[in-house]
Structures are given as structure tokens and as C-alpha cells.
Design a protein around this motif. Structure first.
Motif, mmCIF file in Angstrom:
data_model
loop_
_atom_site.group_PDB
_atom_site.id
_atom_site.type_symbol
_atom_site.label_atom_id
_atom_site.label_comp_id
_atom_site.label_asym_id
_atom_site.label_seq_id
_atom_site.Cartn_x
_atom_site.Cartn_y
_atom_site.Cartn_z
ATOM 1 N N LEU A 136 19.195 -79.936 -51.980
ATOM 2 C CA LEU A 136 18.406 -80.541 -50.904
ATOM 3 C C LEU A 136 17.686 -79.476 -50.085
ATOM 4 C CD1 LEU A 136 20.396 -83.510 -49.309
ATOM 5 C CD2 LEU A 136 18.319 -83.602 -50.663
ATOM 6 N N ASP A 137 18.358 -78.387 -49.817
ATOM 7 C CA ASP A 137 17.727 -77.305 -49.065
ATOM 8 C C ASP A 137 16.458 -76.825 -49.766
ATOM 9 O OD1 ASP A 137 19.645 -77.405 -47.086
ATOM 10 O OD2 ASP A 137 20.828 -75.717 -47.873
ATOM 11 N N PHE A 161 13.747 -79.432 -49.105
ATOM 12 C CA PHE A 161 13.214 -79.353 -47.742
ATOM 13 C C PHE A 161 12.232 -78.199 -47.590
ATOM 14 C CE2 PHE A 161 17.237 -81.630 -46.405
ATOM 15 C CZ PHE A 161 16.587 -82.800 -46.037
ATOM 16 N N LYS A 162 12.491 -77.109 -48.281
ATOM 17 C CA LYS A 162 11.572 -75.976 -48.206
ATOM 18 C C LYS A 162 10.224 -76.324 -48.831
ATOM 19 C CE LYS A 162 15.113 -72.357 -48.120
ATOM 20 N NZ LYS A 162 15.758 -71.237 -48.858
ATOM 21 N N ASN A 190 9.056 -79.535 -49.050
ATOM 22 C CA ASN A 190 8.474 -80.682 -48.334
ATOM 23 C C ASN A 190 9.364 -80.999 -47.134
ATOM 24 O OD1 ASN A 190 7.623 -83.184 -47.371
ATOM 25 N ND2 ASN A 190 7.330 -84.079 -49.399
ATOM 26 N N ALA A 191 8.919 -80.628 -45.956
ATOM 27 C CA ALA A 191 9.749 -80.755 -44.752
ATOM 28 C C ALA A 191 10.123 -82.196 -44.427
ATOM 29 C CB ALA A 191 9.031 -80.133 -43.552
ATOM 30 N N GLY A 206 13.303 -85.600 -46.462
ATOM 31 C CA GLY A 206 14.601 -86.167 -46.123
ATOM 32 C C GLY A 206 14.538 -87.619 -45.691
ATOM 33 N N SER A 257 20.542 -85.254 -45.259
ATOM 34 C CA SER A 257 19.201 -85.357 -44.676
ATOM 35 C C SER A 257 19.284 -85.635 -43.181
ATOM 36 C CB SER A 257 18.405 -86.458 -45.385
ATOM 37 O OG SER A 257 18.175 -86.123 -46.739
ATOM 38 N N HIS A 297 20.269 -82.465 -41.520
ATOM 39 C CA HIS A 297 19.165 -81.502 -41.551
ATOM 40 C C HIS A 297 18.218 -81.704 -40.378
ATOM 41 C CE1 HIS A 297 16.013 -78.921 -43.269
ATOM 42 N NE2 HIS A 297 15.160 -79.871 -42.918
ATOM 43 N N TYR A 298 17.981 -82.950 -40.003
ATOM 44 C CA TYR A 298 17.042 -83.245 -38.920
ATOM 45 C C TYR A 298 17.710 -83.290 -37.538
ATOM 46 C CZ TYR A 298 13.721 -84.495 -42.597
ATOM 47 O OH TYR A 298 12.891 -84.464 -43.695
ATOM 48 N N LEU A 308 10.147 -85.332 -37.043
ATOM 49 C CA LEU A 308 11.071 -84.595 -37.913
ATOM 50 C C LEU A 308 12.362 -84.229 -37.177
ATOM 51 C CD1 LEU A 308 8.658 -82.233 -39.895
ATOM 52 C CD2 LEU A 308 9.735 -84.345 -40.678
#
Length: 328
Positions: A48-49, A52-53, A55-56, A59, A135, A138-139, A251
Motif C-alpha cells: 500500500l505504501d 500511495f507514493k 497516487n496520493a 486510499g 488506508s 494513512h490519512y 486527503l
């Protein structure tokens, strides 16, 4: 607006469904893979990391994937199955056509690594649940332990996506649908907070701008300044533009979604309908003022939702490829 005379019927249905769900989910547990695939959740997060790199905003799709999976046939990964010549699968139904290909590619990448580490062990359904949780974190949302041990289903039928709530639903319609899944009104208000991240395409809310309830006019309850902004971004007939569902912090997993709803700036009819009863509007106001309470309650409702219709033991399978059904 209260549930009215039908309320007791739906409450009874919810009790029956919750008992059923509790039975079907009895074999899922936190740490299910601690022996059979101890690095499973680490692998999910690592992949997942990478996503995210690249496509921000991806998630939001991983989170929505979990909702759309669980509300159709239960949390058993039917949304990941590809269509065949003989069957149109869920992912190709209209409610799912706005998922970015990257989200399915991301699941594939996770599955490939898991298969290399622990062959035919970690289900696609559990991958979705782990990815949704990661996800959220992450946010900026609250970490929660995900009970696992789900098995994957053997069917995926596009027509069954009628169980997904459209953005045009009012509170009564949403309540009925959520009760049918064993979720209550608190879960409804809480899980609606997922709209604090992600985007929506113009057709999802165009009726509120140009033809609310068949009036050929806009929704009078929509804040006029917000309506003007949305009309600039989404002129009539626009089907491709994406709009942030929570423009204040698109985000960040926070409670600004609820603040927007309290000021008539909910994007969807379904969002703004949360203010239509004292019970639900009070909950909205609570979350708007207390983001930590929202995050805590959201985590609990996600765990509850993740138990809808799960398959365990011999009820399902573990797919080697999340896109292809195993019949063994």
C-alpha cells in the motif's frame, strides 16, 4: 423523520441479521494468520505504501472497495472478480465503474507477494479489509485490529449491486438498507464519514444542481455559495470531472465532512439527509465537534461492517488470483 410504524419490524430484522452475522463471523479473529502467514499484514502495508507514493488519493478507493464488497453478498471479495463471456461481474456494474484500475492492480500486487510468502493462505477478502484499515490510518484515522479468516466467494453478479446505496437515497431509504445488513443508524451516520476523503464524479450529484426531485431546479437546501462553486466545476452534461467530497481536507481523515453537512454543504443527497432527524443530526454535530470520537466510532463500525455475510471454513475458498474464482 422517525422510522414510524415499520421501525419495530426493521429492528427485529436487524436483531435476526446480527445474530446470523455473529454466527457466520464466529471463526474470524484478530491474528488469524499469526502462525500460517505471520507477515501478512506487514506485506499488505508495504504494498500500500508503494501505491500511495504513486497516487496520493488511491486510499479512498481501497476504503470504498471494502464498503462495496461487504454490501453485496457480504465481505467475500466478489467485487474483485473479472467478468467473463458468460457473466458480467460486480466490478463492471455502474456503481463500480468509477474505481481506478490502480486499486485492482494494487490488490493484485499484494496478492502476488502473499502467494509467494504463504501460498493459498490469505484470502482476497481479508486483503481488502486490511487495505481499508491501512488506508484510513494513512490519512490520519485511528488504527484498529482487523478480525480475519474470511474466505473468498464463488460468485460475482453485476445485477446484485442494487444493494449498494446510491447518493440520491434519503435517510429512510438508507436506514432500511443498513438495517438489512445488520447495521444501525449510528453505523449509518458514522460510516458516512468515509466521505471525508476521496472524490465524486459530477453525475453523482448533478440532480442537486439542476433537477432536484424532478423540479428542473437546484436543491434549495444546498448552500448557495457551494452550489455556485459546484456548477462552475460541473456544468450540465459533464460526466468526467472529479470533485473532492470534502474540499476542506480531501486527503485527511478528519471530521470536516460533518462540519460541512451542518452548514448545508454535504455533497450528496444522502450526506445532507443525515440532518433530517434530531437523532442523526445530533450525532453529526457530535462528530463535527469531536474528531477523536468520530475516529474511534468509525473504527468500531468498520469492524462491525467487516463481519457482514463472511464465509469461513469450507463455506468459501482462498483464491490464488483475486480476479478469478476458485471452485475448489
Amino acid at each position: 423523520m422517525a422510522l414510524g410504524r415499520g421501525g419495530s419490524m426493521w429492528l427485529s430484522l436487524a436483531v435476526v441479521l446480527c445474530m446470523s452475522l455473529a454466527g457466520s463471523a464466529s471463526e474470524i479473529k484478530v491474528g488469524f494468520y499469526s502462525d500460517s502467514c505471520p507477515k501478512a499484514e506487514d506485506i499488505v502495508k508495504e504494498e500500500l505504501d508503494k501505491a500511495f507514493k504513486a497516487n496520493a488519493g488511491i486510499g479512498a478507493d481501497f476504503l470504498r472497495l471494502h464498503f462495496h464488497d461487504c454490501f453485496v453478498r457480504g465481505c467475500e471479495a466478489s467485487i474483485l472478480v473479472d467478468s467473463t463471456k458468460g457473466n458480467i461481474a460486480e466490478k463492471d456494474a455502474p456503481p463500480n465503474e468509477t474505481f481506478e484500475d490502480e486499486v485492482f492492480d494494487g490488490i493484485d500486487s499484494i496478492k502476488k507477494r502473499l502467494e509467494a510468502a504463504c501460498k493459498r493462505t490469505v484470502s482476497c477478502a481479508d486483503i481488502i479489509a486490511f487495505a481499508a484499515r491501512d488506508s484510513i490510518v494513512h490519512y490520519g484515522g485511528k488504527y484498529y485490529s482487523v478480525p480475519s479468516g474470511r474466505k473468498d466467494g464463488r460468485k460475482s453478479i453485476a445485477k446484485e449491486t442494487v444493494d449498494l446505496p446510491p447518493p440520491t437515497f434519503n435517510l429512510t431509504q438508507l436506514t432500511t438498507l443498513f438495517y438489512s445488513k445488520g447495521l444501525n443508524r449510528d453505523d449509518l451516520v458514522t460510516l458516512s464519514g468515509a466521505h471525508t476523503i476521496g472524490v465524486a464524479h459530477c453525475p453523482a450529484f448533478a440532480d442537486r444542481l439542476y433537477n432536484y426531485s424532478g423540479t428542473l431546479k437546484g436543491d434549495p437546501s444546498l448552500d448557495s455559495g457551494y452550489a455556485k462553486k459546484l456548477k462552475r466545476e460541473c456544468p450540465p452534461g459533464n460526466t468526467v470531472t472529479e470533485v473532492d467530497m470534502d474540499p476542506q481536507s480531501p486527503l485527511t481523515f478528519d471530521s470536516s465532512f460533518y462540519k460541512a453537512v451542518t452548514t448545508h454543504r454535504g455533497l450528496f443527497t444522502s450526506d445532507q439527509s443525515l440532518m433530517s432527524t434530531d437523532e442523526t443530526s445530533n450525532k453529526v454535530s457530535q462528530y463535527a465537534k469531536n474528531p477523536n470520537l468520530f475516529k474511534k466510532k468509525f473504527a468500531a463500525s468498520m469492524v462491525k461492517m467487516g463481519k457482514i455475510g463472511v464465509l469461513t471454513g469450507k463455506q468459501g475458498t482462498v483464491r490464488a488470483n483475486c480476479r478469478v474464482i476458485n471452485y475448489s
